[in-house]
Design a protein around this motif. Sequence first.
Motif, mmCIF file in Angstrom:
data_model
loop_
_atom_site.group_PDB
_atom_site.id
_atom_site.type_symbol
_atom_site.label_atom_id
_atom_site.label_comp_id
_atom_site.label_asym_id
_atom_site.label_seq_id
_atom_site.Cartn_x
_atom_site.Cartn_y
_atom_site.Cartn_z
ATOM 1 N N PRO A 1 -6.888 -1.609 -16.280
ATOM 2 C CA PRO A 1 -5.698 -2.449 -16.420
ATOM 3 C C PRO A 1 -4.766 -2.312 -15.220
ATOM 4 N N ASN A 2 -4.804 -1.162 -14.558
ATOM 5 C CA ASN A 2 -4.024 -0.949 -13.338
ATOM 6 C C ASN A 2 -4.987 -0.385 -12.296
ATOM 7 N N PRO A 3 -5.517 -1.201 -11.417
ATOM 8 C CA PRO A 3 -6.590 -0.758 -10.518
ATOM 9 C C PRO A 3 -6.115 0.058 -9.321
ATOM 10 N N PHE A 4 -4.877 0.492 -9.297
ATOM 11 C CA PHE A 4 -4.367 1.242 -8.158
ATOM 12 C C PHE A 4 -4.564 2.740 -8.350
ATOM 13 N N ILE A 5 -4.897 3.414 -7.276
ATOM 14 C CA ILE A 5 -4.885 4.870 -7.226
ATOM 15 C C ILE A 5 -3.583 5.228 -6.527
ATOM 16 N N ARG A 6 -2.689 5.873 -7.248
ATOM 17 C CA ARG A 6 -1.382 6.218 -6.668
ATOM 18 C C ARG A 6 -1.295 7.718 -6.498
ATOM 19 N N VAL A 7 -0.953 8.136 -5.293
ATOM 20 C CA VAL A 7 -0.835 9.549 -4.964
ATOM 21 C C VAL A 7 0.548 9.761 -4.377
ATOM 22 N N GLY A 8 1.219 10.814 -4.827
ATOM 23 C CA GLY A 8 2.542 11.145 -4.290
ATOM 24 C C GLY A 8 2.428 11.859 -2.965
ATOM 25 N N ASN A 9 2.979 13.052 -2.896
ATOM 26 C CA ASN A 9 2.968 13.850 -1.670
ATOM 27 C C ASN A 9 1.850 14.881 -1.735
ATOM 28 N N VAL A 10 1.065 14.962 -0.683
ATOM 29 C CA VAL A 10 -0.022 15.933 -0.589
ATOM 30 C C VAL A 10 0.222 16.776 0.655
ATOM 31 N N ASP A 11 0.232 18.089 0.492
ATOM 32 C CA ASP A 11 0.430 19.008 1.610
ATOM 33 C C ASP A 11 -0.804 19.891 1.713
ATOM 34 N N ILE A 12 -1.549 19.754 2.812
ATOM 35 C CA ILE A 12 -2.810 20.468 2.996
ATOM 36 C C ILE A 12 -2.673 21.406 4.183
ATOM 37 N N ILE A 13 -3.037 22.675 3.993
ATOM 38 C CA ILE A 13 -3.006 23.631 5.095
ATOM 39 C C ILE A 13 -4.227 23.420 5.990
ATOM 40 N N GLY A 14 -5.417 23.324 5.387
ATOM 41 C CA GLY A 14 -6.607 23.141 6.206
ATOM 42 C C GLY A 14 -7.797 22.636 5.416
ATOM 43 N N VAL A 15 -8.647 21.882 6.096
ATOM 44 C CA VAL A 15 -9.899 21.374 5.548
ATOM 45 C C VAL A 15 -10.967 21.754 6.561
ATOM 46 N N SER A 16 -11.973 22.492 6.109
ATOM 47 C CA SER A 16 -12.922 23.007 7.085
ATOM 48 C C SER A 16 -14.342 23.046 6.539
ATOM 49 N N THR A 17 -15.284 22.979 7.439
ATOM 50 C CA THR A 17 -16.694 23.212 7.209
ATOM 51 C C THR A 17 -17.300 22.285 6.164
ATOM 52 N N SER A 18 -17.467 21.031 6.550
ATOM 53 C CA SER A 18 -18.109 20.012 5.718
ATOM 54 C C SER A 18 -17.411 19.819 4.386
ATOM 55 N N SER A 19 -16.132 19.538 4.435
ATOM 56 C CA SER A 19 -15.351 19.278 3.227
ATOM 57 C C SER A 19 -14.763 17.877 3.296
ATOM 58 N N VAL A 20 -14.334 17.373 2.132
ATOM 59 C CA VAL A 20 -13.762 16.036 2.066
ATOM 60 C C VAL A 20 -12.436 16.095 1.318
ATOM 61 N N VAL A 21 -11.426 15.465 1.889
ATOM 62 C CA VAL A 21 -10.203 15.138 1.165
ATOM 63 C C VAL A 21 -10.268 13.634 0.996
ATOM 64 N N GLY A 22 -10.308 13.182 -0.236
ATOM 65 C CA GLY A 22 -10.493 11.754 -0.446
ATOM 66 C C GLY A 22 -9.528 11.183 -1.458
ATOM 67 N N VAL A 23 -8.991 10.026 -1.139
ATOM 68 C CA VAL A 23 -8.183 9.242 -2.067
ATOM 69 C C VAL A 23 -8.820 7.867 -2.083
ATOM 70 N N GLY A 24 -9.485 7.551 -3.164
ATOM 71 C CA GLY A 24 -10.197 6.284 -3.236
ATOM 72 C C GLY A 24 -11.592 6.506 -3.777
ATOM 73 N N ASN A 25 -12.411 5.498 -3.635
ATOM 74 C CA ASN A 25 -13.769 5.536 -4.158
ATOM 75 C C ASN A 25 -14.756 5.758 -3.015
ATOM 76 N N VAL A 26 -15.712 6.644 -3.256
ATOM 77 C CA VAL A 26 -16.788 6.869 -2.292
ATOM 78 C C VAL A 26 -18.096 6.704 -3.043
ATOM 79 N N GLY A 27 -18.964 5.855 -2.530
ATOM 80 C CA GLY A 27 -20.250 5.627 -3.181
ATOM 81 C C GLY A 27 -21.131 6.866 -3.181
ATOM 82 N N HIS A 28 -21.345 7.461 -2.020
ATOM 83 C CA HIS A 28 -22.210 8.641 -1.886
ATOM 84 C C HIS A 28 -21.578 9.612 -0.898
#
Length: 131
Positions: free
Chosen positions: A75-102
């Motif tokens: 009924p509401n197709p939006f993905i809503r995200v507020g504030n995200v604070d990330i220190i680090g993303v490392s070694t084959s990792s994903v930070v994702g907002v949305g749809n990923v098929g594979h």
Amino acid sequence: MSKVKSISTKTILFSSTMQIGDCSYIDGKSFALAIQKKSETFDSVDVYFEDYDIFKKPIYIPRLNEPVISRFSNPNPFIRVGNVDIIGVSTSSVVGVGNVGHIRMESRVKHIREISKKTEEKLIEGSTTTA
């Protein structure tokens, strides 16, 4: 549709991904050799990934053999995200907002510690534990 107010990221390293919005496929791969030497002399040695079995073995990906029946109501197709604070993303990792098929990610690390016999004997002699 993805709506993000803010994302603060200090570091993204080694085959990592930050994906905002939809995508079909993410494939990250990271190989690492960590060599620690403690000796009186340091000799430079060429080191290759193919010299170690951990980098040759095929990745086991289990098969999903269960039937999946799904129904979606958006009924509401939006993905809503507020504030995200990330220190680090490392070694084959994903930070994702949305749809990923594979997504297929892989990280292989080989740690090698080389301590000279003299240094090892000094460490044992200086030990305060008794048996």
